[in-house]
Design a protein around this motif. Sequence first.
Motif, short mmCIF file in Angstrom:
data_model
loop_
_atom_site.label_atom_id
_atom_site.label_comp_id
_atom_site.label_asym_id
_atom_site.label_seq_id
_atom_site.Cartn_x
_atom_site.Cartn_y
_atom_site.Cartn_z
N ARG A 311 0.84 -1.20 0.00
CA ARG A 311 0.00 0.00 0.00
C ARG A 311 0.88 1.25 0.00
NH1 ARG A 311 -3.87 -2.88 3.74
NH2 ARG A 311 -5.72 -3.20 2.47
N HIS A 344 -7.24 -4.30 -5.04
CA HIS A 344 -7.89 -3.91 -3.78
C HIS A 344 -6.89 -3.19 -2.88
CE1 HIS A 344 -9.60 -4.37 0.24
NE2 HIS A 344 -8.53 -5.08 0.55
N ARG A 347 -6.49 0.32 -4.17
CA ARG A 347 -7.63 1.20 -3.83
C ARG A 347 -7.62 1.61 -2.37
NH1 ARG A 347 -10.49 -2.30 -6.87
NH2 ARG A 347 -11.20 -3.44 -5.02
N THR A 348 -7.15 0.70 -1.51
CA THR A 348 -7.20 0.99 -0.07
C THR A 348 -5.88 1.55 0.46
OG1 THR A 348 -6.68 -1.34 0.28
CG2 THR A 348 -9.00 -0.71 0.49
N SER A 349 -4.98 1.86 -0.45
CA SER A 349 -3.72 2.47 -0.02
C SER A 349 -4.00 3.89 0.50
CB SER A 349 -2.76 2.53 -1.22
OG SER A 349 -1.90 3.62 -1.09
N PRO A 350 -3.46 4.25 1.68
CA PRO A 350 -3.73 5.59 2.22
C PRO A 350 -3.35 6.69 1.24
CG PRO A 350 -2.59 4.24 3.84
CD PRO A 350 -2.64 3.44 2.58
N ARG A 353 -5.99 6.82 -1.47
CA ARG A 353 -7.24 7.39 -0.93
C ARG A 353 -7.11 8.89 -0.75
NH1 ARG A 353 -9.62 3.02 3.28
NH2 ARG A 353 -11.00 2.06 1.78
N ALA A 354 -5.99 9.31 -0.15
CA ALA A 354 -5.81 10.76 0.11
C ALA A 354 -5.79 11.52 -1.22
CB ALA A 354 -4.52 10.99 0.88
N GLU A 356 -7.23 10.79 -3.93
CA GLU A 356 -8.53 10.81 -4.61
C GLU A 356 -9.61 11.54 -3.83
OE1 GLU A 356 -9.21 6.91 -6.37
OE2 GLU A 356 -7.86 7.75 -7.87
N THR A 357 -9.28 11.98 -2.62
CA THR A 357 -10.29 12.67 -1.81
C THR A 357 -10.15 14.18 -1.99
OG1 THR A 357 -10.06 10.90 -0.21
CG2 THR A 357 -11.24 12.87 0.53
N THR A 360 -8.01 17.34 0.16
CA THR A 360 -6.76 16.97 0.86
C THR A 360 -5.57 17.61 0.16
OG1 THR A 360 -6.44 15.04 -0.53
CG2 THR A 360 -7.69 14.71 1.52
N HIS A 363 -4.59 15.59 -2.85
CA HIS A 363 -5.41 15.82 -4.03
C HIS A 363 -5.02 17.13 -4.70
CE1 HIS A 363 -9.02 15.42 -6.51
NE2 HIS A 363 -9.20 16.73 -6.33
#
Length: 806
Positions: A311, A344, A347-350, A353-354, A356-357, A360, A363
């Motif tokens: 991740r 998976h 996708r769940t890598s911090p 995620r950061a 794509e949010t 942040t 992003h």
Amino acid sequence: MAYALLGSFASVDDIAKTPSDDKETAVVKLANRIQDEGYDVLCLPLTTDQWKKRWTETCISSLGDEEHRDRDREQRLADEKRAEDWRSQPAFQLDEVTMTRLDEAQGVVVVASEWLELDAADDWVRHDAAIALQQELAYAAYLGIQSVILPAPRSREHVASYARIVNTCLKSVPYVNLAVRLPIYDPAKLDEGIPASPFVLGRSPRMPSMSMPGTPTLLVSDDSRHAHNRPGPERELNTTWEMWDLIRTICDYNTRLSLALDLALALPSTLGVLNRWSAEPVRHIFLPASTFIANAKGYPVLSKTTQSFLRASMTHQPTIILSGTTDRVHERGGGAAYVQYVRHLERTSPVVRATETEGTVEHFAQGYQDYLQAPLQPLMDNLQSATYETFERDPVKYHQYEEAIFCAVSDLQDVENLIICVAGAGRGPLVARALNALQRAKKDAKIYAVEKNPNAYVTLQRRKAADWGDKVTLVYGDMRALEVPEQADILVSELLGSFGDNELSPECLDGAVRFLKPTGISIPCSYTAHLAPLSSAKLYNEARSGATASGSPAGLETPYVVMLQAVNILSGDGPGVSGACGPRIQECWSFEHPRKDALLDERGLPFSNSHNVRSARLKFHIPHAGVMHGLAGYFEAVLYGTIGLSIHPERKDHVSKDMLSWFPLFFPFREPLYLPSNSELHVTIWRLTNTRQVWYEWHAEAFLAVQAIAAPGWEKPRSSSLGLLSATPSLQDLSMPSSPLIDAVDMPFGSPSDTAMPATPVREPSMARDSGHGVHRARGEPLTVIKIGQTNLHNPGGRSSWIGLE
Ligand SMILES: C[S@@+](CC[C@H](N)C(=O)[O-])C[C@H]1O[C@@H](n2cnc3c(N)ncnc32)[C@H](O)[C@@H]1O
């Protein structure tokens, strides 16, 4: 958005088993098939077993070992002639390569013959392996292949030879990217009784089959097979990384050289050590199906440590190469389960995620990761409207300011005719926030907005006309020189840089504080600069490329603003070898406003800027070996009360989460500084000034604790009044040091023990570790601290970088 590319490894057998026809070769068919299965890239060996056979017969059999000594002389001469012919004109036969056409080679990642021992102990084997590798790379270049994974280094002893050959290849094949294949560590070496791989110690004739990319085994030293010298996990982990460090250093940090990390073996749970790979150019990750374990339902999953590592590795946007996924290693899920599982993890890598949010920093900063930017000089330069617009996109900073103003105004309930001065108003966002705060606090105030940028001043006039009216008075000019008609109760400014004071907030506020009543409040009321030692091959290379292009050291003596990503902070919390180390990230210095200490002239201005000179000497504990490429700089500011701004990595989320306005500062080093495990780093940094400029100078020294063992030849005194000494060691007692640098250590002087005896390198097993928090003494064995390295003084006199006061 995909962060990792997924690669599928096809062995020579896979290629042989795939039927080809007139239109499509086996390789093209495989490439199409794996795309249908969800992969992006085909990874395959460049050569076949025929090539291995011919090379072995030509280069190994002709060496004249026991087996072949009896052959008749004529045959041996013929063999040697064949080898010489190949050496002078190396070329492949058709059946020795897996690809011959451009369409086959398009987009593939190839693995060079993994059986080539570029670090063989035997000079001839090494020499011929080098010729063979050059031949393979030349062929790969001919086919337009861009990525070649090199055979893994296997011997710590001869890794310099390996690196020298790779460096030659980088020069001779200019467009191909090369990756060094490396297992993160080799647990077999920790398991007594497991013999070292014949692949490692033996010569090529006993090489394993190439049906799968075999996991390379590292030979740390022959001694490591003896139980009393067995390396601990830390040392084992250091060794693989040190091999890489040596290779890339010999290759002068060539940007076409990267890493293919091999995760075939379960990772250790020592995550601190694994962090170091985040600062390295990891372009490929090998992940055989055998690395996966089965979950309760029989589907393939990875261990917790490997999951976290993968991740975290998404920052590198690596190509993750799966192999053996059709071998039915796991009961359930088939080949597709591995692909789904890795996706998976992605996708769940911090970090994913950061990024794509929305909202942040990750992003906001897309495309700016590890990209060096010159810091702004808002005093010397007039900022562009677009730059202000970027500032204004940060809701968090302005929210914090509004809260601070609101609290300050609320605390000044009793003050009549409240006056607020915004010093350095830009296009007016803080003025607008001050008005909001007043409205919320149900207070009235007169606001002065001071700005020296003539262009922003036009925007301020427009806003006054359209929105603010008489509530706001605009004052055009430099806050250090102009006068305002009346003194304020609250002085609001935002003149902060990534290091707090590096955009000259202290100097500007020295002028603006004249606008503040003696009892007035400054927002911010203080700010503090912080530093941490940083490893990042990418940043070092970026800064160096600027320096090389200009032919001066300036690029490596300039602090840069940079959104840090592929970096590793080398320090850890803990007292270190001297017992005097501070935390992982340390405070340098602070500025407070309004300041009380400066002597002022009749206009209320300081006579000189000497009071804004600062210096700091910081001591960092370095738990795991690493190469330091510079310092990461951060700041924290107290706006008012408990409201602040922070980019401190460990506190920013508590203080001002998702604040976008500031990326950290990077102070590069001109030369990387190697820091062994459990060493101590002393950093000295100065903020200096003359009448026209402010600049930073920085310097670092590295220290290591060693035990006071006598040098060979020294005899133990019959009775030692110090009572510190262990018995005189024989040479055999000194096992291999954990770092090659320890070999280069001079005898210490000036330490308490040097009156009795010089220290020699420490024997590692007796250096007890305090779970990564420093070294403590084994009973009765004294430690002495010796210096092992230092940097130049960077930016003396501000010769390469400074911030203008005029
Ligand atoms: C970092 S910007 C902040 C602008 C605005 N307050 C904001 O938050 O968007 C700093 C501003 O201070 C202004 N400034 C810097 N030094 C100044 C000085 N000595 N006198 C007046 N304005 C100054 C710059 O021109 C710039 O507009």
